[in-house]
Design an enzyme around this catalytic site. Structure first.
Site, PDB file in Angstrom:
ATOM      1  N   SER A 110       0.675  -5.939  -7.049  1.00 18.57           N
ATOM      2  CA  SER A 110       0.875  -6.507  -5.710  1.00 18.57           C
ATOM      3  C   SER A 110       2.036  -7.496  -5.701  1.00 18.57           C
ATOM      4  CB  SER A 110      -0.404  -7.220  -5.264  1.00 18.57           C
ATOM      5  OG  SER A 110      -0.146  -7.948  -4.079  1.00 18.57           O
ATOM      6  N   HIS A 151       2.012  -2.380  -4.918  1.00 19.10           N
ATOM      7  CA  HIS A 151       1.097  -2.599  -3.790  1.00 19.10           C
ATOM      8  C   HIS A 151       1.780  -3.536  -2.793  1.00 19.10           C
ATOM      9  CE1 HIS A 151      -2.982  -2.774  -2.014  1.00 19.10           C
ATOM     10  NE2 HIS A 151      -2.667  -4.028  -1.717  1.00 19.10           N
ATOM     11  N   ASP A 172       1.352  -5.417   0.733  1.00 23.29           N
ATOM     12  CA  ASP A 172       0.372  -5.888   1.717  1.00 23.29           C
ATOM     13  C   ASP A 172       1.052  -6.165   3.044  1.00 23.29           C
ATOM     14  OD1 ASP A 172      -2.145  -6.025   0.275  1.00 23.29           O
ATOM     15  OD2 ASP A 172      -1.158  -7.527  -0.974  1.00 23.29           O
ATOM     16  N   MET A 230       0.702  -7.379   6.691  1.00 23.27           N
ATOM     17  CA  MET A 230      -0.194  -8.177   7.552  1.00 23.27           C
ATOM     18  C   MET A 230       0.515  -8.449   8.870  1.00 23.27           C
ATOM     19  SD  MET A 230      -1.648 -10.990   4.876  1.00 23.27           S
ATOM     20  CE  MET A 230      -1.971 -10.598   3.150  1.00 23.27           C
ATOM     21  N   MET A 243      -2.962  -4.060   6.703  1.00 21.91           N
ATOM     22  CA  MET A 243      -3.972  -4.974   7.255  1.00 21.91           C
ATOM     23  C   MET A 243      -3.485  -5.357   8.648  1.00 21.91           C
ATOM     24  SD  MET A 243      -4.752  -7.208   3.855  1.00 21.91           S
ATOM     25  CE  MET A 243      -3.188  -6.819   3.123  1.00 21.91           C
ATOM     26  N   MET A 277     -12.044  -3.834  -0.689  1.00 22.41           N
ATOM     27  CA  MET A 277     -11.586  -5.229  -0.743  1.00 22.41           C
ATOM     28  C   MET A 277     -12.651  -6.065  -1.449  1.00 22.41           C
ATOM     29  SD  MET A 277      -8.600  -5.420   0.586  1.00 22.41           S
ATOM     30  CE  MET A 277      -8.456  -7.199   0.445  1.00 22.41           C
TER      31      MET A 277
END
Ligand code: DX5
Ligand code: ZN
Length: 218
Positions: free
Chosen positions: A8, A33, A35, A37, A68, A137
């Site tokens: 990540s 990874h 993320d 958001m 997300m 998660m």
């Protein structure tokens, strides 16, 4: 089936992402990874499709994109075009989950579905045939560096047993609070992908930390 490590970038040096990708790849990460958001599903806003598109030429390994976001529907084609290889949406998102998973696969990408810690694991069962990965998660989405929630172990077991019952070769990925100890627990429970952020980034032996995750799965 060998285990895979998805490194990540969330808590990495965001002013030097090119070097961060190279460091992860050189240390043996299997994928990156990312993320995403949107400031609605989560408080923070992170990376968009423009960032993914700019990063894509700087790594050969797959981009594992974790959306997300409140509604991924319009974003899926953008991230597919930008170079994401796996696109994971949340069961809790306000969208037609089945339609989004079909859209991802229709664009030639691997489809993933994720669930938050408080979500009943059975809520992903109707979608297992439509996806390649279930991302469990093990922390509340929105930030790196949180402690692993042990309840996720039972969820991993439940998804693996349902996938086996259906005869599906599903990837089970676990995201949040993964270190060499918790990695051993998730792999033992039936997961095969570890998303790892601050354990690697906070280590003074990055390569050794990466290796310790792989050893936890052997
Ligand atoms: C949390 C993110 C995670 C995060 C994991 O919302 O989905 O991918 O980067 O970071 P660590 O490994 O620090 O828990
Ligand atoms: Zn994530």
């Amino acid at each position: 089936m060998g285990v895979l490590i998805s490194s990540s970038i969330l808590n990495s040096d965001l002013a030097n992402l090119e070097q961060e990708l190279r460091r992860a790849e050189d240390a043996g990460a299997d994928m990156i990874h990312i993320d995403v958001m949107d400031g609605v599903f989560t408080d923070s806003i992170t990376f968009g499709d423009y960032v993914v598109g700019n990063l894509r030429p700087h790594a050969a390994i797959p981009f594992d994109t974790h959306l997300m976001v409140n509604d991924p529907t319009k974003l899926i084609p953008l991230f597919a075009k930008a170079g994401s290889d796996i696109i994971t949406i949340h069961e809790e998102s306000r969208c037609d989950v089945a339609a989004c998973l079909k859209l991802i696969r229709g664009l030639g990408k691997k489809a993933g579905i994720s669930i938050n810690p408080e979500t009943d694991v059975k809520r992903v069962f109707p979608y297992l045939e439509l996806c390649d990965t279930v991302l469990i998660m093990s922390v509340k989405p929105g930030a790196g560096g949180q402690a692993f929630q042990n309840e996720s172990i039972n969820k991993i077991k439940a998804v693996r047993s349902e996938a086996d019952r259906l005869g599906l070769k599903l990837d089970i990925s676990v995201d949040g609070g993964i270190n060499d100890k918790t990695a051993a627990l998730i792999f033992e429970a039936g997961a095969n992908i570890a998303v790892v952020g601050t354990f690697l980034l906070g280590s003074d032996d990055y390569i050794g930390a990466m290796l310790s995750i792989r050893i936890a799965g052997s």
